[in-house]
Design a protein around this motif. Structure first.
Motif, short mmCIF file in Angstrom:
data_model
loop_
_atom_site.label_atom_id
_atom_site.label_comp_id
_atom_site.label_asym_id
_atom_site.label_seq_id
_atom_site.Cartn_x
_atom_site.Cartn_y
_atom_site.Cartn_z
N ALA A 187 4.06 5.61 -5.55
CA ALA A 187 4.05 5.59 -7.02
C ALA A 187 3.03 6.57 -7.58
N GLU A 188 1.94 6.76 -6.85
CA GLU A 188 0.88 7.66 -7.33
C GLU A 188 1.14 9.12 -6.97
N HIS A 189 1.71 9.38 -5.79
CA HIS A 189 1.77 10.74 -5.27
C HIS A 189 3.14 11.41 -5.34
N ASN A 223 2.36 1.70 -3.48
CA ASN A 223 1.34 2.23 -4.38
C ASN A 223 1.09 3.71 -4.13
N TYR A 224 1.07 4.09 -2.86
CA TYR A 224 0.85 5.49 -2.51
C TYR A 224 1.98 6.36 -3.06
N ARG A 282 6.16 13.43 -10.37
CA ARG A 282 6.69 12.89 -11.62
C ARG A 282 6.80 14.05 -12.60
N ASN A 299 0.82 -1.21 0.00
CA ASN A 299 0.00 0.00 0.00
C ASN A 299 0.86 1.27 0.00
N ARG A 303 8.46 0.19 -9.88
CA ARG A 303 7.20 0.89 -10.16
C ARG A 303 7.40 2.24 -10.85
N ARG A 304 8.52 2.89 -10.58
CA ARG A 304 8.76 4.24 -11.12
C ARG A 304 10.09 4.27 -11.86
#
Length: 332
Positions: A175-177, A172-173, A180, A169, A212-213
């Motif tokens: 990678a999204e926030h 994922n957090y 970028r 989790n 992930r990134r």
């Protein structure tokens, strides 16, 4: 005189690892069960009898469908074991050559540390503003001395300050926030909060983040040496322990501990959540702030964090840094 131990056949270890059961090995080599146990112990194959070979023996009567299912399960286990090995084998103290990133005698890069993504106290808007400033300044390379995520069970009561719990989790957090920005790459080491998952579930989260990134490149645990130019090195360092009364204390202790001939030109330090710069023993020491508000742990310690980042400009010539300009950007 006691009888001599029977020598272990050359092909015993190979046969034991191939999945042969103990009764099969006894019949093949003409020895008893006690001898087989000794040979397994000496060749490091004793766990085979408790693992795959036992499954094979107990499932000898399986039909084709059962054998197929067992084979698929073994393949999954092998894949998982290989993945865990890959994710936990990233050591600290590696050296990375980044000379190709910087052309000419003037080197510019950003320092952003202790973002603590997944904490309810993270200053996410300020973090995105920081990367926007870096973009406008033409910065292409950002270095982070660690603690990208909040982690788990780092201090008592931390669970009450998390937005999400668990390694997947939090990855994922992040990678999204995590910002970028086109043409900006972030090179990072893992700090103690990141490595809390190595302690709890045996996985180095830095490798998972890098998977992930693609714009986030993992350099190792706690520290990494980076070659910026010919003869010019920077150490990314994530410290330990609490902050001292004097801001310079931790940096001085670190620099004093370095062996002769191993000193870098620059040290970029994370962990302490306070920004500070000094020139000590011919080393430019840059301590980074953070992007997290005052946590319960900081309150108990009577410490106030600094939300900030650095833009570093250094002039290199003949293998040394002859001009160094650290610019501090703060958020209130």
């Amino acid at each position: 005189m006691p009888p001599k131990a029977r020598p272990i056949p050359e092909n015993f270890a190979e046969r034991a690892r191939s999945g042969a059961t103990s009764p099969e090995l006894e019949q093949e080599f003409g020895v008893g069960s006690s001898t087989i146990k000794v040979w397994r112990h000496r060749t490091g194959t004793r766990w085979s009898d408790l693992g795959v070979t036992r499954v094979r023996s107990e499932n000898a009567g399986l039909g084709d469908t059962g054998r197929d299912e067992l084979g698929a399960l073994r393949a999954k286990i092998a894949t998982y074991e290989a993945l865990v090995k890959q994710r936990t084998a990233y050591p600290s103290g590696l050296q990375h050559n980044h000379r190709e990133f910087f052309k000419g005698e003037i080197i510019r890069f950003g320092l952003v540390s202790d973002t603590h993504l997944a904490s309810s106290l993270v200053r996410i808007d300020d973090l995105h503003s920081a990367y926007e400033i870096l973009r406008r300044e033409g910065i292409k390379v950002v270095y982070s001395p660690g603690d990208l995520v909040a982690g788990v069970r780092v201090y008592p009561g931390q669970e009450n300050e998390l937005v999400v719990w668990g390694m997947d989790n939090q990855v994922n957090y992040l990678a999204e926030h995590y910002p970028r920005v086109k043409d900006i790459s972030t090179y990072f080491v893992c700090g103690n909060h990141d490595l809390s998952f190595l302690r709890s579930v045996g996985v180095d989260i830095g490798s998972v983040i890098a998977e992930r990134r693609e714009d986030m490149i993992y350099l190792g645990q706690i520290e990494s040496d980076i070659v910026l130019a010919e003869g010019v090195t920077m150490k990314l360092w994530h410290g330990g322990g609490g902050s001292a009364y004097a801001l310079s204390y931790r940096g001085q202790r670190l620099i004093n501990s370095l062996e002769g001939g191993t000193k870098p030109n620059i040290i970029a330090s994370g962990h302490y959540h306070n920004d500070f710069y000094m020139m000590y023993r011919n080393i430019h020491f840059v301590q980074c702030g953070c992007f997290e508000r005052q946590t319960l742990w900081l309150k108990r310690a009577g410490l106030q964090p600094s939300c900030s980042f650095w833009i570093i400009e250094c002039h290199v010539k003949d293998g040394s840094v002859n001009r160094f300009r650290p610019e501090l950007v703060t958020f209130y």
